[in-house]
Motif scaffolding. Sequence first.
Motif, short mmCIF file in Angstrom:
data_model
loop_
_atom_site.label_atom_id
_atom_site.label_comp_id
_atom_site.label_asym_id
_atom_site.label_seq_id
_atom_site.Cartn_x
_atom_site.Cartn_y
_atom_site.Cartn_z
N CYS A 168 0.82 -1.21 0.00
CA CYS A 168 0.00 0.00 0.00
C CYS A 168 0.85 1.26 0.00
O CYS A 168 0.32 2.36 0.19
CB CYS A 168 -0.90 0.01 1.22
SG CYS A 168 -1.88 -1.48 1.45
N ASN A 274 -3.71 1.41 -1.56
CA ASN A 274 -3.84 2.65 -0.81
C ASN A 274 -5.31 2.97 -0.52
O ASN A 274 -5.69 3.33 0.59
CB ASN A 274 -3.17 3.79 -1.57
CG ASN A 274 -3.14 5.09 -0.80
OD1 ASN A 274 -4.08 5.86 -0.86
ND2 ASN A 274 -2.07 5.32 -0.07
N TYR A 277 -6.80 0.28 2.16
CA TYR A 277 -6.51 0.41 3.59
C TYR A 277 -7.17 1.66 4.17
O TYR A 277 -7.58 1.68 5.33
CB TYR A 277 -5.00 0.34 3.85
CG TYR A 277 -4.25 1.63 4.02
CD1 TYR A 277 -4.27 2.34 5.22
CD2 TYR A 277 -3.47 2.15 2.97
CE1 TYR A 277 -3.55 3.50 5.39
CE2 TYR A 277 -2.76 3.32 3.13
CZ TYR A 277 -2.80 4.00 4.33
OH TYR A 277 -2.09 5.16 4.49
N LYS A 278 -7.31 2.70 3.34
CA LYS A 278 -7.95 3.93 3.85
C LYS A 278 -9.47 3.76 3.99
O LYS A 278 -10.07 4.35 4.89
CB LYS A 278 -7.58 5.11 2.95
CG LYS A 278 -6.12 5.50 3.13
CD LYS A 278 -5.70 6.72 2.34
CE LYS A 278 -4.26 7.06 2.67
NZ LYS A 278 -3.76 8.21 1.91
N GLN A 281 -9.80 2.02 7.23
CA GLN A 281 -9.59 2.99 8.30
C GLN A 281 -10.84 3.81 8.57
O GLN A 281 -11.29 3.94 9.71
CB GLN A 281 -8.47 3.96 7.91
CG GLN A 281 -7.11 3.69 8.48
CD GLN A 281 -6.16 4.82 8.13
OE1 GLN A 281 -6.11 5.31 7.01
NE2 GLN A 281 -5.40 5.24 9.12
N ARG A 282 -11.39 4.40 7.51
CA ARG A 282 -12.44 5.40 7.67
C ARG A 282 -13.84 4.79 7.81
O ARG A 282 -14.65 5.25 8.60
CB ARG A 282 -12.41 6.38 6.48
CG ARG A 282 -11.07 7.07 6.28
CD ARG A 282 -10.63 7.85 7.52
NE ARG A 282 -9.33 8.46 7.31
CZ ARG A 282 -8.68 9.17 8.22
NH1 ARG A 282 -9.22 9.34 9.41
NH2 ARG A 282 -7.51 9.69 7.97
N ALA A 288 -4.55 1.64 11.24
CA ALA A 288 -3.55 1.19 10.26
C ALA A 288 -2.16 1.44 10.83
O ALA A 288 -1.76 2.59 11.05
CB ALA A 288 -3.73 1.92 8.94
N SER A 304 5.70 8.73 9.26
CA SER A 304 5.04 9.85 8.58
C SER A 304 5.50 11.14 9.23
O SER A 304 5.70 11.20 10.45
CB SER A 304 3.53 9.71 8.70
OG SER A 304 2.90 10.94 8.39
#
Length: 326
Positions: A168, A274, A277-278, A281-282, A288, A304
């Motif tokens: 990702c 990408n 996984y988002k 998450q949301r 994550a 990050s």
Amino acid sequence: MDMFESLEAKIKGKKIKIVFPEATDSRILGAVVRLKAEDLVDPILIGNVAEVESAAKERGFDIEGISVIDPANYDDFDGMVASFIDRRKGKATEEQARKTLLDENYFGTMLVYMGLADGLVSGAVHSTGDTVRPALQIIKTKPGVSRTSGAFIMLRGRGQEKYLFADCAININPNAQELAEIAVESAKTAEMFDIEPNVAMLSFSTKGSASSPEQEKVAEATRIAQELAPEYKIDGELQFDAAFVEAVAKQKAPESEVAGKATVFVFPEIQSGNIGYKIAQRFGAFEAVGPILQGLNQPISDLSRGCVEEDVFKTAIITANQTLVK
């Protein structure tokens, strides 16, 4: 015991040396002091000693007993320069090497390469490129692995639910061979987190229900991955519902050992990884954790720039655990 408690138990007291090149950042300092106090890792800070001590004092952190190394005053700098020149195989002159190794990330990565440290955590201040480039030039990928890759551990309910998503973060559009390597390395990463590695090679097609170059790439990657690591359960190509939902698996892939039971999800390219996984998450309220860099000879981790102290703390724990994986 949640996942991180389990990971902490594996490394506690083992004095695993982790390098932190961004030594004056308050998030790094806070995490390092906690890691040292809890005997989880043996931190090494990189930077001008006076500047690091001043930054720590200003922010109220006691770094007594924590190693601080200044590249500009390193006793064996000449030896490191010679080792770097040899590793770069003619791609760096002595003058270039001396200049390069004053960079904290390159210096810290060389400590790992030379066996003076076990892993490195950077990226709170530096870009991904600044962190990963020295790793690729010096540490390099494992034999049989052509590219590093980035995995996320997806957690929900204090880690009662946990899955691994890859890649990702790094490879935009891996070919079949690269995708197969990502699958195998992801299985190894999953084991580190006590996830039984049932690896699903994801596609918009299940077992040839559609035909296209994209589907064929995943089918070929599945075949290669199964040959590379027959000890793991790896299957594809599978749609996500077939990989995850047992009732759908019985209809779409009844003979698969992985379908309906997948715990490791290998996406065909970075866009879907990408996005996937988002969405988890949301929409799904998953945490994550990552990206975890896979496939390197020694562990290098990229933070990050928007991270907080807790992210640094957890990433260091993950990095230390990676040193235990052969």
